[in-house]
Scaffold this motif. Structure first.
Motif, mmCIF file in Angstrom:
data_model
loop_
_atom_site.group_PDB
_atom_site.id
_atom_site.type_symbol
_atom_site.label_atom_id
_atom_site.label_comp_id
_atom_site.label_asym_id
_atom_site.label_seq_id
_atom_site.Cartn_x
_atom_site.Cartn_y
_atom_site.Cartn_z
ATOM 1 N N UNK A 1 0.831 -1.201 0.000
ATOM 2 C CA UNK A 1 0.000 0.000 0.000
ATOM 3 C C UNK A 1 0.866 1.251 0.000
ATOM 4 N N UNK A 2 0.256 2.366 -0.354
ATOM 5 C CA UNK A 2 0.974 3.631 -0.435
ATOM 6 C C UNK A 2 0.601 4.528 0.729
ATOM 7 N N UNK A 3 1.624 5.056 1.408
ATOM 8 C CA UNK A 3 1.425 6.000 2.502
ATOM 9 C C UNK A 3 2.346 7.187 2.264
ATOM 10 N N UNK B 1 14.052 6.614 21.030
ATOM 11 C CA UNK B 1 13.047 6.275 20.012
ATOM 12 C C UNK B 1 11.802 5.633 20.636
ATOM 13 N N UNK B 2 11.269 6.325 21.632
ATOM 14 C CA UNK B 2 9.990 5.959 22.248
ATOM 15 C C UNK B 2 9.931 4.506 22.736
ATOM 16 N N UNK B 3 10.788 4.130 23.680
ATOM 17 C CA UNK B 3 10.730 2.765 24.212
ATOM 18 C C UNK B 3 9.346 2.414 24.746
ATOM 19 N N UNK B 4 8.869 1.222 24.383
ATOM 20 C CA UNK B 4 7.580 0.762 24.874
ATOM 21 C C UNK B 4 6.387 1.300 24.113
ATOM 22 N N UNK B 5 6.616 2.080 23.060
ATOM 23 C CA UNK B 5 5.514 2.653 22.281
ATOM 24 C C UNK B 5 5.662 2.282 20.812
ATOM 25 N N UNK B 6 4.528 2.005 20.164
ATOM 26 C CA UNK B 6 4.557 1.706 18.740
ATOM 27 C C UNK B 6 5.041 2.927 17.964
ATOM 28 N N UNK B 7 5.683 2.663 16.858
ATOM 29 C CA UNK B 7 6.197 3.774 16.048
ATOM 30 C C UNK B 7 5.051 4.533 15.357
ATOM 31 N N UNK B 8 5.302 5.815 15.125
ATOM 32 C CA UNK B 8 4.324 6.681 14.464
ATOM 33 C C UNK B 8 4.727 7.052 13.050
ATOM 34 N N UNK B 9 5.862 6.526 12.612
ATOM 35 C CA UNK B 9 6.388 6.917 11.307
ATOM 36 C C UNK B 9 6.632 5.696 10.437
ATOM 37 N N UNK B 10 6.627 5.938 9.132
ATOM 38 C CA UNK B 10 7.077 4.940 8.172
ATOM 39 C C UNK B 10 8.588 4.773 8.340
ATOM 40 N N UNK B 11 9.081 3.558 8.290
ATOM 41 C CA UNK B 11 10.523 3.307 8.378
ATOM 42 C C UNK B 11 10.944 2.396 7.231
ATOM 43 N N UNK B 12 12.212 2.493 6.866
ATOM 44 C CA UNK B 12 12.768 1.639 5.827
ATOM 45 C C UNK B 12 13.781 0.672 6.410
ATOM 46 N N UNK B 13 13.832 -0.534 5.880
ATOM 47 C CA UNK B 13 14.814 -1.533 6.303
ATOM 48 C C UNK B 13 15.894 -1.583 5.236
ATOM 49 N N UNK B 14 17.035 -0.989 5.552
ATOM 50 C CA UNK B 14 18.147 -0.937 4.604
ATOM 51 C C UNK B 14 19.349 -0.359 5.333
ATOM 52 N N UNK B 15 20.397 -0.066 4.596
ATOM 53 C CA UNK B 15 21.572 0.553 5.190
ATOM 54 C C UNK B 15 21.217 1.941 5.711
ATOM 55 N N UNK B 16 21.855 2.384 6.816
ATOM 56 C CA UNK B 16 21.578 3.721 7.356
ATOM 57 C C UNK B 16 21.769 4.794 6.280
ATOM 58 N N UNK B 17 20.854 5.740 6.233
ATOM 59 C CA UNK B 17 20.957 6.835 5.278
ATOM 60 C C UNK B 17 20.251 6.596 3.958
ATOM 61 N N UNK B 18 19.764 5.365 3.737
ATOM 62 C CA UNK B 18 19.055 5.072 2.490
ATOM 63 C C UNK B 18 17.698 5.769 2.499
ATOM 64 N N UNK C 1 2.579 0.035 7.779
ATOM 65 C CA UNK C 1 2.356 1.445 8.129
ATOM 66 C C UNK C 1 1.878 1.587 9.574
ATOM 67 N N UNK C 2 2.197 2.696 10.233
ATOM 68 C CA UNK C 2 1.863 2.864 11.658
ATOM 69 C C UNK C 2 0.397 2.648 12.001
ATOM 70 N N UNK C 3 -0.508 3.117 11.155
ATOM 71 C CA UNK C 3 -1.933 3.003 11.470
ATOM 72 C C UNK C 3 -2.391 1.557 11.569
ATOM 73 N N UNK D 1 7.130 -5.089 12.326
ATOM 74 C CA UNK D 1 8.147 -4.126 12.778
ATOM 75 C C UNK D 1 7.488 -3.007 13.603
ATOM 76 N N UNK D 2 6.870 -3.377 14.736
ATOM 77 C CA UNK D 2 5.993 -2.414 15.416
ATOM 78 C C UNK D 2 6.669 -1.225 16.087
ATOM 79 N N UNK D 3 7.960 -1.345 16.409
ATOM 80 C CA UNK D 3 8.632 -0.277 17.151
ATOM 81 C C UNK D 3 9.636 0.464 16.273
ATOM 82 N N UNK D 4 10.014 1.626 16.731
ATOM 83 C CA UNK D 4 10.974 2.429 15.975
ATOM 84 C C UNK D 4 12.347 1.766 15.934
#
Length: 386
Positions: free
Chosen positions: A15-17, A154-171, A182-184, A220-223
């Motif tokens: 899906x697109x976010x 990065x908000x320990x114990x709380x679900x993330x609120x942002x889209x994140x990517x799984x790749x090398x840092x900086x990608x 997606x967070x929702x 991948x629920x957490x930041x």
């Protein structure tokens, strides 16, 4: 991540976010073809699990064996994600009051591994006391994992609120190899997963465990800290389903040694629906690590029995110190006094005896605040110890 990288009917939704493509896995279970080969692999792994489970039935003090295994899992899990090459000695030295590590990064990585020890212990104890394996427990363990370590902002114990990517840092997100749920959608996806765990396995237990581990890592629920918590979830489920009486298994060692394959096979499930290949890899990991954990446990017990025989009839303090030394092969006199609840002169005499017999090695060269290392124990539980 691009939709064209996925098969026509993947096991989830692309899906697109905010202009970024993300992947949400379908609820478990998938329609999995349990082949003869896969069932054979599962049977081999269950045999390994059975051997570990039997350990608990004839151990007089299970914690003597559990502590080194838990510490090893913590090191291997942290080494998958950190730049520092941690050793068991790093954690034990920190627990003994030292501050190992040359840089802030190294010290934070060592703290992260020690957090993992606390999270494993807390999680198993919570289940033992009847706590449900639910969102509250996962969030509590996530807080423990991140306290004072990498990701604590990065908000320990709380679900993330942002889209994140799984790749090398900086990608850039638009170019990330994979973008998880997606967070929702996270609360609903994780609730479904936890309900699936609580309801018990649909397929053979270890096959189901492979599905669960994939699902958690893909949501991948957490930041931060998802890899650590996902590997911890493996041990919690093994305990929850009465497959193991404690955290005797350390799967991170296999995942660490085969890190690229581990990540590739997780991704291949989402992109290609390659369930069988992932499940086979996961079950093989459980089988191999079960055998290794059993070997380590037996070697530790043999060492303890040899020491007990050597000091037979020389009092309870030295016997208790031997057990403590196997649990914590890097120790101080004050640490031993506190744990054993014995007088300082009695503990000092027992330590001196083991030191004179080259069972303990003094590591500081100081006259006060001495620290000791049980080299034979470390050689068993940390074969890569330099």
């Amino acid at each position: 991540m691009r939709p064209e990288d996925f098969i026509e009917n993947p096991p989830g939704e692309v899906e697109t976010v905010d202009g970024i493509f993300a992947f949400s896995p379908d609820p478990l279970p998938p329609d999995l073809d349990a082949t003869h080969e896969l069932l054979t692999e599962n049977g081999n792994a269950m045999y390994s699990i059975g051997q570990l489970s039997d350990l608990d039935t004839w151990l007089d003090s299970p914690e003597v064996i559990l502590s080194p295994l838990i510490h090893r899992e913590a090191v291997d899990s942290s080494n998958i994600e950190t730049t520092t090459r941690l050793t068991l000695s790093d954690i034990y030295r920190r627990e003994a009051g030292e501050k190992p590590g040359q840089t802030e990064t190294e010290r934070a990585d060592i703290a992260e591994a020690q957090n993992y020890v606390e999270a494993i212990t807390t999680g198993i104890q919570a289940l033992r006391e009847g706590t449900e394996l639910d969102r509250d427990l996962l969030c509590r363990l996530h807080e423990i994992l991140l306290q004072g370590a990498r990701g604590e902002q990065k908000n320990p114990g709380e679900f993330r609120n942002d889209i994140v990517g799984i790749d090398k840092p900086g990608t850039p997100l638009s170019e990330a190899r994979f973008v998880p749920t997606p967070p929702a959608s996270i609360p609903y996806a994780l609730r479904s997963l936890l309900q699936y765990i609580r309801s018990g396995p649909t397929y053979a237990p270890l096959i189901d465990l492979a599905l669960i581990h994939y699902q958690f890592e893909t949501i991948h629920p957490f930041q931060d800290g998802n890899g650590r918590l996902g590997r911890l979830l493996v041990m919690l489920a093994l305990y929850k389903w009465d497959l193991l009486p404690g955290p005797y298994l350390y799967p991170s060692s296999y995942f660490n040694a085969n890190r690229d394959t581990y990540l590739d096979k997780l991704l291949a499930v989402s992109r290609d629906g390659a369930w069988a290949e992932w499940v086979s890899f996961f079950v093989q990991a459980i089988s191999e690590q079960g055998r290794e954990a059993y070997t380590v446990a037996r070697e530790l017990l043999a060492l303890r029995d040899r020491y007990r025989e050597q000091y037979q009839g020389q009092g309870a303090v030295i016997r208790e110190l031997i057990d403590f030394m196997i649990e914590h092969p890097y120790l101080t006199e004050s640490q031993a006094v506190d744990v054993l609840n014995r007088s300082q002169p009695a503990v000092n005499q027992a330590i001196r005896r083991l030191w004179n017999d080259d069972i303990l090695r003094e590591t500081t060269g100081q006259q006060r605040n001495r620290q000791y290392e049980a080299s034979d124990v470390l050689e068993i539980v940390e074969p890569y110890n330099p």
